[in-house]
Write an enzyme that holds these catalytic residues in place. Structure first.
Site, short mmCIF file in Angstrom:
data_model
loop_
_atom_site.label_atom_id
_atom_site.label_comp_id
_atom_site.label_asym_id
_atom_site.label_seq_id
_atom_site.Cartn_x
_atom_site.Cartn_y
_atom_site.Cartn_z
N ASN A 196 5.68 -2.48 2.62
CA ASN A 196 4.78 -2.31 1.47
C ASN A 196 5.66 -2.01 0.27
OD1 ASN A 196 2.91 -1.55 -0.43
ND2 ASN A 196 2.28 0.33 0.62
N TRP A 197 5.85 -3.03 -0.56
CA TRP A 197 6.79 -2.87 -1.69
C TRP A 197 6.18 -2.04 -2.82
CZ3 TRP A 197 9.55 -8.24 -2.70
CH2 TRP A 197 10.16 -8.65 -1.51
N LYS A 198 4.89 -1.82 -2.77
CA LYS A 198 4.21 -1.08 -3.86
C LYS A 198 4.54 -1.74 -5.21
CE LYS A 198 4.26 2.90 -0.87
NZ LYS A 198 4.20 4.34 -0.71
N HIS A 201 -5.08 1.80 0.94
CA HIS A 201 -3.88 2.66 0.90
C HIS A 201 -4.21 3.96 0.18
CE1 HIS A 201 0.11 4.13 -0.05
NE2 HIS A 201 0.54 3.38 0.97
N GLU A 231 -2.65 5.61 -1.93
CA GLU A 231 -2.38 5.60 -3.38
C GLU A 231 -3.55 4.97 -4.12
OE1 GLU A 231 1.49 3.80 -3.09
OE2 GLU A 231 2.23 5.67 -2.20
N GLU A 248 -1.48 6.67 8.05
CA GLU A 248 -0.47 7.14 7.09
C GLU A 248 -0.85 8.52 6.57
OE1 GLU A 248 1.83 3.63 5.33
OE2 GLU A 248 0.09 3.92 4.07
N GLY A 272 6.38 8.77 1.12
CA GLY A 272 7.34 8.88 0.03
C GLY A 272 7.92 10.27 -0.15
N SER A 274 7.35 7.67 5.36
CA SER A 274 8.78 7.97 5.47
C SER A 274 9.42 7.43 6.75
CB SER A 274 9.03 9.48 5.34
OG SER A 274 8.60 9.93 4.06
N GLY A 322 7.31 1.82 3.33
CA GLY A 322 7.37 1.76 1.87
C GLY A 322 8.81 1.75 1.39
N GLY A 323 9.31 2.91 1.03
CA GLY A 323 10.65 3.03 0.44
C GLY A 323 11.74 2.28 1.20
P1 PGA Z 1 6.95 5.39 2.53
O1 PGA Z 1 5.55 4.68 2.20
O2 PGA Z 1 7.57 4.64 3.69
O3 PGA Z 1 7.75 5.25 1.27
O4 PGA Z 1 6.65 6.81 2.88
C1 PGA Z 1 4.73 4.20 3.23
C2 PGA Z 1 3.45 3.64 2.64
O5 PGA Z 1 2.93 4.24 1.69
O6 PGA Z 1 2.93 2.60 3.11
#
Ligand code: PGA
Length: 255
Positions: free
Chosen positions: A9-11, A95, A97, A167, A173, A213, A234-235
């Site tokens: 997930n590149w956001k 998600h 966010e 999640e 993050g 994470s 994500g990251g």
């Molecule tokens: P993260 O994000 O790996 O940076 O914690 C995961 C996500 O929000 O899908």
């Protein structure tokens, strides 16, 4: 056995040039892997290039959201058909966010999932509790509410190809990963819930990803848990080395 999924997930990261470079590097790094479903979910503006570059091969492409209407006066929205037209096979829905910053609710999540499935995309449905909810002992209630709200009104035939991503918001993050035991506990609860809502057979075949994470150093212990079928990353999906490493570790565990 459930085939594992590793999805990036590149956001809101990577412009088109950066995306092309990252896709090329990932492609090179995982070209020989066929026992993991690999997915990248870049921002909308990158999807056309990513879709073209990944049209053949072992990497799927997903959007990070979709609107439920097919077309019309909805400034800023993207339809399922548009995602399909650039090669997407998946879409992340709900998600945390989006729930936190953009007013996403169980009801809108439900509408997006319906549109995604009707339009031929596999939804990756995100659920998970905040830190306050966990500390108040409400994790299971919140996750149950998210799952039931997301799937409300759908029968088993309709949702046969969905993916769920657990999640925990406090792990996204933050560098704080849920321990394998904490994650497994919730994953097992989700699978039991799916069994109660639908059938044991379907629940046993449905993939439930962990996100929050995930990195090369913790993927192995997470993936060893019985009910964890992959990761939404994500990251660590923004650099090819780390993402490829996560995919290769997963592949090795399923070899
Ligand atoms: P993260 O994000 O790996 O940076 O914690 C995961 C996500 O929000 O899908």
């Amino acid at each position: 056995m459930r085939k594992p999924i590793i999805a990036g997930n590149w956001k809101m990261n990577k412009d088109v040039n950066e995306a092309v470079q990252l896709v090329n590097e990932i492609k090179r790094g995982v070209s020989d892997i066929d026992n993991v479903d690999i997915i990248v979910c870049p921002p909308y503006v990158d999807l056309s290039d990513a879709g073209e570059m990944l049209a053949s091969g072992n990497i799927g492409v997903g959007g990070q959201n979709c609107f439920w209407e097919k077309e019309g006066a909805y400034t800023g929205e993207i339809s399922v058909g548009m995602l399909k037209s650039v090669g997407c096979g998946y879409v992340i829905i709900g998600h945390s966010e989006r729930r936190k910053y953009f007013g996403e609710t169980n009801e809108t999540v439900n509408k997006r999932i319906k549109a995604a499935i009707e339009g031929g995309l596999v939804p990756i449905i995100c659920v998970g509790e905040t830190l306050e909810e966990r500390e108040a002992g409400k994790t299971m209630d919140v996750v149950k509410d998210h799952v039931e709200g997301a799937l409300s009104g759908f029968d088993e035939g309709f949702i046969k190809d969905i993916v769920i991503a657990y999640e925990p918001v406090w792990a996204i993050g933050t560098g704080k990963t849920a321990t394998p035991d904490q994650a497994q506990e919730v994953h097992a609860m989700i699978r039991k819930l799916l069994e109660d809502l639908y059938s044991g057979e379907w629940a046993a075949g449905t993939r439930i990803l962990y996100g929050g994470s995930v990195k090369p150093s913790n993927i192995e212990e997470l993936m060893k848990q019985e009910d964890i079928d992959g990761g939404l990353i994500g990251g660590a999906s923004l650099k090819s080395e780390g993402f490829v490493d996560i995919i290769k570790t997963t592949s090795g565990l399923y070899a």
